[in-house]
Design an enzyme around this catalytic site. Structure first.
Site, PDB file in Angstrom:
ATOM      1  N   ARG A   1       0.597  -1.388  -0.165  1.00 45.41           N
ATOM      2  CA  ARG A   1      -0.158   0.155   0.081  1.00 45.41           C
ATOM      3  C   ARG A   1       0.782   1.472  -0.120  1.00 45.41           C
ATOM      4  O   ARG A   1       0.606   2.273   0.667  1.00 45.41           O
ATOM      5  CB  ARG A   1      -0.982   0.028   1.149  1.00 45.41           C
ATOM      6  CG  ARG A   1      -2.033  -1.043   0.967  1.00 45.41           C
ATOM      7  CD  ARG A   1      -2.984  -0.633   0.104  1.00 45.41           C
ATOM      8  NE  ARG A   1      -3.913  -1.715   0.021  1.00 45.41           N
ATOM      9  CZ  ARG A   1      -5.266  -1.842   0.852  1.00 45.41           C
ATOM     10  NH1 ARG A   1      -5.440  -1.083   1.706  1.00 45.41           N
ATOM     11  NH2 ARG A   1      -5.882  -3.084   0.209  1.00 45.41           N
TER      12      ARG A   1
ATOM     13  N   ARG B   1      -3.569   6.486   0.388  1.00 47.60           N
ATOM     14  CA  ARG B   1      -4.200   7.541   0.959  1.00 47.60           C
ATOM     15  C   ARG B   1      -2.916   8.300   1.924  1.00 47.60           C
ATOM     16  O   ARG B   1      -3.247   9.209   2.341  1.00 47.60           O
ATOM     17  CB  ARG B   1      -5.306   7.192   1.905  1.00 47.60           C
ATOM     18  CG  ARG B   1      -6.620   7.356   0.858  1.00 47.60           C
ATOM     19  CD  ARG B   1      -7.716   7.217   1.879  1.00 47.60           C
ATOM     20  NE  ARG B   1      -7.443   5.664   2.258  1.00 47.60           N
ATOM     21  CZ  ARG B   1      -8.361   5.152   3.169  1.00 47.60           C
ATOM     22  NH1 ARG B   1      -9.392   6.020   3.756  1.00 47.60           N
ATOM     23  NH2 ARG B   1      -8.322   3.677   3.673  1.00 47.60           N
TER      24      ARG B   1
ATOM     25  N   ARG C   1      -7.359  11.456  -6.742  1.00 45.25           N
ATOM     26  CA  ARG C   1      -8.542  10.570  -6.728  1.00 45.25           C
ATOM     27  C   ARG C   1      -9.768  11.465  -6.657  1.00 45.25           C
ATOM     28  O   ARG C   1     -10.678  10.693  -6.699  1.00 45.25           O
ATOM     29  CB  ARG C   1      -8.198   9.509  -5.538  1.00 45.25           C
ATOM     30  CG  ARG C   1      -7.306   8.358  -6.130  1.00 45.25           C
ATOM     31  CD  ARG C   1      -8.234   7.446  -6.674  1.00 45.25           C
ATOM     32  NE  ARG C   1      -9.301   7.279  -6.459  1.00 45.25           N
ATOM     33  CZ  ARG C   1      -9.902   6.763  -5.276  1.00 45.25           C
ATOM     34  NH1 ARG C   1      -8.960   5.858  -4.766  1.00 45.25           N
ATOM     35  NH2 ARG C   1     -11.195   6.586  -4.948  1.00 45.25           N
TER      36      ARG C   1
ATOM     37  N   ASP D   1      -6.634  -3.495  -7.581  1.00 48.53           N
ATOM     38  CA  ASP D   1      -6.911  -4.011  -6.228  1.00 48.53           C
ATOM     39  C   ASP D   1      -7.435  -5.569  -6.601  1.00 48.53           C
ATOM     40  O   ASP D   1      -7.415  -5.712  -7.587  1.00 48.53           O
ATOM     41  CB  ASP D   1      -8.399  -3.220  -5.738  1.00 48.53           C
ATOM     42  CG  ASP D   1      -8.721  -3.667  -4.453  1.00 48.53           C
ATOM     43  OD1 ASP D   1      -8.114  -3.125  -3.411  1.00 48.53           O
ATOM     44  OD2 ASP D   1      -9.405  -4.772  -4.413  1.00 48.53           O
TER      45      ASP D   1
ATOM     46  N   TYR E   1     -14.393 -12.265   0.322  1.00 48.32           N
ATOM     47  CA  TYR E   1     -15.227 -11.513  -0.104  1.00 48.32           C
ATOM     48  C   TYR E   1     -16.589 -11.618  -0.716  1.00 48.32           C
ATOM     49  O   TYR E   1     -17.477 -11.180  -0.445  1.00 48.32           O
ATOM     50  CB  TYR E   1     -14.439 -10.234  -0.789  1.00 48.32           C
ATOM     51  CG  TYR E   1     -13.277  -9.627   0.020  1.00 48.32           C
ATOM     52  CD1 TYR E   1     -13.721  -8.491   0.767  1.00 48.32           C
ATOM     53  CD2 TYR E   1     -11.856  -9.759  -0.067  1.00 48.32           C
ATOM     54  CE1 TYR E   1     -12.784  -8.048   1.635  1.00 48.32           C
ATOM     55  CE2 TYR E   1     -11.107  -9.146   0.372  1.00 48.32           C
ATOM     56  CZ  TYR E   1     -11.432  -8.049   1.427  1.00 48.32           C
ATOM     57  OH  TYR E   1     -10.569  -7.555   2.146  1.00 48.32           O
TER      58      TYR E   1
HETATM   59  O1  1CP Z   1       0.341   0.548  -2.978  1.00 47.18           O
HETATM   60  C1  1CP Z   1      -0.121  -0.842  -3.136  1.00 47.18           C
HETATM   61  O2  1CP Z   1      -0.004  -1.670  -2.583  1.00 47.18           O
HETATM   62  C2  1CP Z   1      -1.033  -1.141  -4.382  1.00 47.18           C
HETATM   63  C3  1CP Z   1      -2.423  -1.035  -4.384  1.00 47.18           C
HETATM   64  C4  1CP Z   1      -3.138  -2.063  -3.716  1.00 47.18           C
HETATM   65  C5  1CP Z   1      -2.978  -3.420  -3.626  1.00 47.18           C
HETATM   66  C6  1CP Z   1      -2.061  -4.195  -3.376  1.00 47.18           C
HETATM   67  C7  1CP Z   1      -4.711  -1.725  -3.335  1.00 47.18           C
HETATM   68  C8  1CP Z   1      -5.235  -0.338  -3.730  1.00 47.18           C
HETATM   69  N1  1CP Z   1      -5.137  -2.884  -3.140  1.00 47.18           N
HETATM   70  C9  1CP Z   1      -4.575  -3.779  -2.855  1.00 47.18           C
HETATM   71  C10 1CP Z   1      -4.619  -5.289  -2.635  1.00 47.18           C
HETATM   72  C11 1CP Z   1      -5.815  -5.676  -1.625  1.00 47.18           C
HETATM   73  N2  1CP Z   1      -7.207  -5.218  -1.570  1.00 47.18           N
HETATM   74  C12 1CP Z   1      -5.770  -6.484  -0.722  1.00 47.18           C
HETATM   75  C13 1CP Z   1      -4.611  -7.278  -0.393  1.00 47.18           C
HETATM   76  C14 1CP Z   1      -3.340  -6.446   0.409  1.00 47.18           C
HETATM   77  C15 1CP Z   1      -3.934  -6.300   1.924  1.00 47.18           C
HETATM   78  O3  1CP Z   1      -3.868  -7.355   2.772  1.00 47.18           O
HETATM   79  O4  1CP Z   1      -4.043  -5.052   2.308  1.00 47.18           O
HETATM   80  C16 1CP Z   1      -6.989  -6.564   0.213  1.00 47.18           C
HETATM   81  C17 1CP Z   1      -7.418  -7.432   1.165  1.00 47.18           C
HETATM   82  C18 1CP Z   1      -7.764  -5.631  -0.735  1.00 47.18           C
HETATM   83  C19 1CP Z   1      -9.140  -5.448  -0.276  1.00 47.18           C
HETATM   84  C20 1CP Z   1      -9.377  -4.009   0.083  1.00 47.18           C
HETATM   85  N3  1CP Z   1      -9.230  -2.828  -0.966  1.00 47.18           N
HETATM   86  C21 1CP Z   1      -9.546  -3.254   1.227  1.00 47.18           C
HETATM   87  C22 1CP Z   1      -9.681  -3.836   2.749  1.00 47.18           C
HETATM   88  C23 1CP Z   1     -10.774  -4.161   3.176  1.00 47.18           C
HETATM   89  C24 1CP Z   1     -10.903  -4.946   4.295  1.00 47.18           C
HETATM   90  O5  1CP Z   1     -10.663  -4.785   5.356  1.00 47.18           O
HETATM   91  O6  1CP Z   1     -11.380  -6.109   3.990  1.00 47.18           O
HETATM   92  C25 1CP Z   1      -9.679  -1.977   1.140  1.00 47.18           C
HETATM   93  C26 1CP Z   1      -9.785  -1.069   2.185  1.00 47.18           C
HETATM   94  C27 1CP Z   1      -9.550  -1.663  -0.365  1.00 47.18           C
HETATM   95  C28 1CP Z   1      -9.779  -0.494  -1.299  1.00 47.18           C
HETATM   96  C29 1CP Z   1      -8.408   0.148  -1.726  1.00 47.18           C
HETATM   97  N4  1CP Z   1      -7.346  -0.754  -2.531  1.00 47.18           N
HETATM   98  C30 1CP Z   1      -6.307   0.111  -2.674  1.00 47.18           C
HETATM   99  C31 1CP Z   1      -6.405   1.225  -2.249  1.00 47.18           C
HETATM  100  C32 1CP Z   1      -5.592   2.338  -2.401  1.00 47.18           C
HETATM  101  C33 1CP Z   1      -7.761   1.304  -1.332  1.00 47.18           C
HETATM  102  C34 1CP Z   1      -8.136   2.521  -0.803  1.00 47.18           C
HETATM  103  C35 1CP Z   1      -9.408   3.215  -1.374  1.00 47.18           C
HETATM  104  C36 1CP Z   1      -9.141   4.453  -1.810  1.00 47.18           C
HETATM  105  O7  1CP Z   1      -8.038   4.925  -1.785  1.00 47.18           O
HETATM  106  O8  1CP Z   1     -10.182   5.096  -2.271  1.00 47.18           O
END
Ligand code: 1CP
Length: 371
Positions: free
Chosen positions: A57, A61, A70, A106, A181
């Site tokens: 990540r 943010r 964004r 994602d 999910y």
């Molecule tokens: O910078 C990076 O790492 C690349 C971007 C990235 C990655 C690798 C995003 C962007 N998502 C992911 C993978 C992802 N998505 C995972 C595996 C990594 C981890 O364990 O954190 C998972 C579980 C998700 C699912 C997901 N997408 C969540 C988790 C929710 C939960 O608690 O179950 C969330 C909050 C998202 C949204 C998301 N994905 C990525 C971002 C930057 C965001 C935030 C949304 C936003 O900025 O509007």
């Protein structure tokens, strides 16, 4: 070591006499060979001049430039817009000088791409309109083909050209975490519906995971074909399972994904709270085992028989502590990582949104300075 001299991006920064360009991605593409980068070499278990570092990540943010970009664009819309994906992916590389970019996308992107009604809701995460509960629901999930995700091919190709010798990491969600999910309908702390389905209808569970393994493998292959230098399989939530259930219900499907990738690029396998599953996750076909912050790298090396390079594992919450605390812990992690055949420095899970990005940059500088 052959090849290091020609590297001109962040890999060269710790070499005597080498000068790092202020912003290697400013205007013109940088030539270079990412397979010679510290990240790929460490993932292959080879010695590197410094410990490579990137952050899960790292795009997102914590960066004001990300938040600005964004405004007015939904998460999944952003993921399907190559110009945005490219810019957001490059932001943390420019700012922090990390040793790798990770594609901004994602884990639910390929599920959306095959037509599932899924959205990423700010402050919640992925939300599925009609969760999967029956065999008829499974029939609603088509196989993924490369034509479903042209924007991934486009973004990866552009990024690879711009990044030069800095590797781009591709990724996918693993079958269990994707299934969670889809079955829960959104984020879950207990994974109760998922566990109920797994045990209550093992055949449906098997077929669901087989379909998700096809989707994950194809999603990774699209990224590999477009030029990523490594991939990470995120099984973020599989630490919720006892080992016996992991081996019976999950491991064969994750193994299928990692086997499909094969030797093309190094494979990193990561989950949260997976200390009890670490050896099995490594043996499922990984080249690198990701370690979350609950387990020391010393214990991780011991549990995986010293056979695997490790990735990790600073607690992301520690980035809020005073710098001397961070400095001590980072130094300790780098020292512990030397016991493995290779070490990629990372956090134990993703960057928290409120993290001060200047602290992340300082961590990169510190890791690099430790040699
Ligand atoms: O910078 C990076 O790492 C690349 C971007 C990235 C990655 C690798 C995003 C962007 N998502 C992911 C993978 C992802 N998505 C995972 C595996 C990594 C981890 O364990 O954190 C998972 C579980 C998700 C699912 C997901 N997408 C969540 C988790 C929710 C939960 O608690 O179950 C969330 C909050 C998202 C949204 C998301 N994905 C990525 C971002 C930057 C965001 C935030 C949304 C936003 O900025 O509007």
């Amino acid at each position: 070591m052959a090849g290091w001299d020609s590297v001109t991006t962040p890999d060269a920064t710790t070499q005597p006499g080498s000068e790092r360009p202020h912003s290697p991605y400013a205007d013109t593409p940088v030539p270079g060979d990412p397979t010679q980068s510290a990240l790929v070499q460490a993932a292959r278990g080879r010695t590197t001049p410094h410990t490579p570092v990137w952050f899960m990540r790292q795009a997102g943010r914590s960066l004001p430039e990300y938040r600005e970009l964004r405004v007015g664009t939904g998460m999944l819309e952003a993921c399907a817009t190559p110009d945005l994906v490219t810019e957001i992916t490059l932001q943390p590389v420019r700012r922090h000088g990390v040793d790798a970019a990770i594609l901004f996308s994602d884990i639910v992107v390929p599920l959306k791409a095959v037509g599932l009604d899924i959205d990423i809701v700010a402050g919640t995460g992925p939300v599925v309109a009609e969760p999967i509960a029956t065999r008829a629901d499974l029939d609603r999930i088509p196989e993924l083909s490369p034509e479903h995700v042209p924007y991934i091919t486009e973004a990866v190709s552009t990024l690879v050209a711009q990044l030069g010798s800095t590797p781009l990491i591709g990724f996918s969600g693993a079958p269990f975490t994707l299934a969670s999910y889809l079955v829960e309908g959104g984020p879950s702390k207990t994974h109760q519906r998922t566990k109920a389905l797994m045990h209550g209808d093992p055949e449906l569970w098997r077929d669901l995971c087989a379909r998700l393994a096809q989707i994950a493998s194809t999603f990774l292959q699209v990224q590999i074909d477009a030029g990523v230098s490594a991939v990470q399989l995120f099984d973020s939530w599989v630490g919720a399972l006892p080992r016996a259930d992991y081996l019976r219900f999950v491991e064969p499907h994750s193994r299928a994904v990692l086997t499909a990738v094969g030797e093309q690029v190094p494979r990193i396998h990561f989950g949260v709270g997976t200390g009890e599953l670490l050896a099995d996750m490594a043996d499922a076909g990984a080249d690198v085992i990701g370690v979350d912050y609950r387990l020391s790298l010393t214990d991780a090396v011991e549990r995986t028989g010293g056979r695997y390079p490790v990735q990790g594992n600073l607690d992301p919450a520690l980035l809020f502590a005073p710098w001397p605390v961070i400095e001590e812990r980072v130094t300790e992690i780098v020292r512990e990582g030397r016991q493995a055949p290779g070490h990629i420095f990372n956090l134990g899970h993703g960057v928290l949104p409120d993290t001060d990005p200047t602290v992340l940059t300082r961590v990169v500088e510190l890791v690099h300075s430790l040699g």
